[in-house]
Design a protein around this motif. Structure first.
Motif, short mmCIF file in Angstrom:
data_model
loop_
_atom_site.label_atom_id
_atom_site.label_comp_id
_atom_site.label_asym_id
_atom_site.label_seq_id
_atom_site.Cartn_x
_atom_site.Cartn_y
_atom_site.Cartn_z
N VAL A 64 -128.60 -32.02 -35.59
CA VAL A 64 -127.18 -32.17 -35.27
C VAL A 64 -126.47 -32.78 -36.47
N THR A 65 -125.41 -32.12 -36.93
CA THR A 65 -124.60 -32.64 -38.02
C THR A 65 -123.32 -33.24 -37.47
N ARG A 66 -122.63 -34.01 -38.30
CA ARG A 66 -121.36 -34.56 -37.86
C ARG A 66 -120.35 -33.46 -37.54
N LEU A 67 -120.35 -32.41 -38.37
CA LEU A 67 -119.43 -31.31 -38.12
C LEU A 67 -119.73 -30.67 -36.77
N GLY A 68 -121.00 -30.44 -36.47
CA GLY A 68 -121.37 -29.85 -35.19
C GLY A 68 -121.02 -30.75 -34.02
N ALA A 69 -121.28 -32.05 -34.18
CA ALA A 69 -120.95 -32.99 -33.10
C ALA A 69 -119.45 -33.00 -32.83
N MET A 70 -118.65 -33.00 -33.89
CA MET A 70 -117.20 -33.05 -33.71
C MET A 70 -116.66 -31.72 -33.19
N MET A 71 -117.27 -30.61 -33.61
CA MET A 71 -116.80 -29.30 -33.16
C MET A 71 -116.94 -29.18 -31.64
N PHE A 72 -118.08 -29.65 -31.11
CA PHE A 72 -118.33 -29.49 -29.68
C PHE A 72 -117.93 -30.70 -28.85
N GLY A 73 -117.80 -31.86 -29.48
CA GLY A 73 -117.58 -33.07 -28.71
C GLY A 73 -116.18 -33.63 -28.75
N THR A 74 -115.29 -33.02 -29.56
CA THR A 74 -113.91 -33.51 -29.62
C THR A 74 -112.95 -32.40 -29.24
N ASP A 75 -111.69 -32.76 -29.04
CA ASP A 75 -110.67 -31.83 -28.57
C ASP A 75 -109.98 -31.18 -29.77
N ASN A 76 -110.09 -29.85 -29.87
CA ASN A 76 -109.55 -29.14 -31.03
C ASN A 76 -108.72 -27.94 -30.57
N ARG A 77 -107.43 -27.96 -30.90
CA ARG A 77 -106.51 -26.89 -30.51
C ARG A 77 -105.60 -26.57 -31.68
N HIS A 78 -105.19 -25.30 -31.80
CA HIS A 78 -104.36 -24.88 -32.92
C HIS A 78 -103.27 -23.93 -32.44
N SER A 79 -102.06 -24.18 -32.88
CA SER A 79 -100.92 -23.36 -32.49
C SER A 79 -100.92 -22.04 -33.27
N ILE A 80 -100.55 -20.95 -32.59
CA ILE A 80 -100.38 -19.67 -33.26
C ILE A 80 -98.94 -19.18 -33.12
N GLU A 81 -98.02 -20.12 -32.86
CA GLU A 81 -96.63 -19.72 -32.67
C GLU A 81 -96.04 -19.08 -33.92
N LYS A 82 -96.42 -19.56 -35.09
CA LYS A 82 -95.90 -18.97 -36.33
C LYS A 82 -96.37 -17.52 -36.47
N ALA A 83 -97.65 -17.29 -36.21
CA ALA A 83 -98.18 -15.92 -36.29
C ALA A 83 -97.56 -15.02 -35.23
N ARG A 84 -97.30 -15.55 -34.04
CA ARG A 84 -96.62 -14.76 -33.00
C ARG A 84 -95.22 -14.37 -33.47
N ARG A 85 -94.50 -15.35 -33.99
CA ARG A 85 -93.09 -15.14 -34.35
C ARG A 85 -92.94 -14.22 -35.56
N GLU A 86 -93.76 -14.42 -36.59
CA GLU A 86 -93.56 -13.71 -37.85
C GLU A 86 -94.39 -12.44 -37.97
N LEU A 87 -95.56 -12.40 -37.32
CA LEU A 87 -96.46 -11.24 -37.46
C LEU A 87 -96.64 -10.46 -36.16
N SER A 88 -96.08 -10.96 -35.07
CA SER A 88 -96.31 -10.38 -33.74
C SER A 88 -97.80 -10.37 -33.40
N TYR A 89 -98.46 -11.46 -33.74
CA TYR A 89 -99.88 -11.61 -33.44
C TYR A 89 -100.07 -12.14 -32.03
N TYR A 90 -100.88 -11.45 -31.25
CA TYR A 90 -101.21 -11.89 -29.90
C TYR A 90 -102.70 -11.65 -29.66
N PRO A 91 -103.45 -12.66 -29.27
CA PRO A 91 -104.86 -12.43 -28.91
C PRO A 91 -104.96 -11.42 -27.78
N GLN A 92 -105.83 -10.45 -27.93
CA GLN A 92 -105.99 -9.38 -26.95
C GLN A 92 -107.14 -9.62 -25.98
N VAL A 93 -108.09 -10.47 -26.36
CA VAL A 93 -109.30 -10.66 -25.56
C VAL A 93 -109.32 -12.08 -25.01
#
Length: 346
Positions: A280-309
């Motif tokens: 177990v590495t620190r990166l792995g522990a943090m990836m699975f054990g902490t809260d990680n969220r990222h906005s895609i509003e810029k990609a939606r607005r400028e590129l019309s990007y929408y997750p399909q799956v």
């Protein structure tokens, strides 16, 4: 249009190639000297042997190319920061300069969501500060990200930076395959309560984000988060995977803090003695054990990007691959890891 792809034998590279071939593009792949290119050759891809860490090999790769998708990078291996910098920073600079000299019109660079650091517990936009955790992959990716953002200010080459989430799908030995194996064997554990959000997204959605970065008129000069903004919690994802592969839902909850500090000890004390990557590495522990969220509003607005799956659907599709012996087949990224420093790809 003639297009160059680095990291073409990686998971994302394979899915991106499928989308580009449907568009009828001429594709060229930069492949390491000892890398197995048979699958790409069967797909009709032009192969150029070279290495982004050696600028003298890059001229033939970028000749007459209009668009570059730079996916190659070092990840998932236990190497010092200097090795990661050589591939992820210097290698990127080498390719960027070669592309400029060859008159490439657009350059799409692959960064990472880890450049922000992990565990912020809120939706991060592209304007968030880059505060990578002390991990060679994250540090080198953040350095390359900053470098490209400086270079694009004075470059005649259209430049786009993509910060993808952690992607998975059929063929994914690195993330989904490992999780599925543990859960199938009834060895899954939950870090903390399991209520934290995981930064996972389906690989075809990420590939679609790259297509938009390569073709959309709004993309040049911009940085985009490309991920799924409807994330699953750790417990939701583990339970769904366990159900889909006929495994056992994890019942054992392990406190996050001891695991994190244990991984720190493993990295600094045990790994130098054993000369091997900690379980177990620190990166792995943090990836699975902490809260990680990222906005895609810029990609939606400028590129019309929408997750399909939707992520539950993506898990079912990846599980079908796993249940039909997917982990017994060679990984999509099948290069010899001893061939060169750049042999680990996204």
């Amino acid at each position: 249009m003639k297009i160059l792809i680095t990291g073409a034998t990686g998971l994302l590279g394979g899915y991106l190639i499928k989308k580009l071939q449907k568009r009828g593009e001429q594709l060229r792949a930069l492949i390491l000297p000892l890398e197995d290119a048979n699958l790409l050759i069967q797909q009709g891809i032009e192969i150029i042997r070279g290495d982004i860490t050696d600028p003298t090999t890059l001229g033939p790769a970028v000749k007459d190319v209009e668009l570059v998708f730079h996916l190659a990078g070092m990840m998932g291996v236990w190497r010092p920061l200097a090795d990661y910098r050589l591939v992820n920073v210097t290698g990127t600079l080498n390719l960027y300069r070669a592309a400029q000299q060859a008159g490439v019109r657009r350059f799409v660079h692959t960064s990472s969501h880890t450049v922000y650091g992990l565990g912020h517990g809120r939706f991060l936009t592209e304007g968030a500060a880059l505060r990578p955790d002390p991990d060679p992959y994250s540090l080198s990716k953040a350095e390359a990200d900053r470098l490209l953002r400086r270079l694009l200010l004075t470059s005649n080459m259209e430049t786009v930076i993509i910060r993808p989430g952690t992607f998975f799908g059929p063929g994914d030995h690195l993330h989904f395959g490992r999780m599925a194996q543990k859960l199938k064997a009834g060895k899954g554990i939950v870090l903390g309560s399991g209520a934290n959000m995981l930064p996972f997204c389906y690989v075809t959605d990420v590939a679609q984000g790259f297509i938009l970065a390569g073709y959309h008129h709004n993309a040049p000069g911009n940085t985009y988060n490309i991920t799924n903004d409807r994330p699953l919690t750790q417990l939701q994802m583990l339970n769904l995977i366990a159900d889909a592969v006929g495994g056992k839902r994890p019942a054992l909850h392990v406190p996050y803090t001891p695991v994190y500090y244990g991984s720190m000890v493993a990295e600094h004390v045990l790994a130098p003695l054993t000369q091997s990557k900690p379980i177990v590495t620190r990166l792995g522990a943090m990836m699975f054990g902490t809260d990680n969220r990222h906005s895609i509003e810029k990609a939606r607005r400028e590129l019309s990007y929408y997750p399909q799956v939707d992520l539950p659907d993506g898990i079912r599709q990846a599980a079908q691959w796993f249940n039909t012996g997917g982990m017994e087949k060679p990984p999509i990224a099948a290069a010899s890891h001893m061939a060169a420093l750049a042999a680990m790809r996204l």
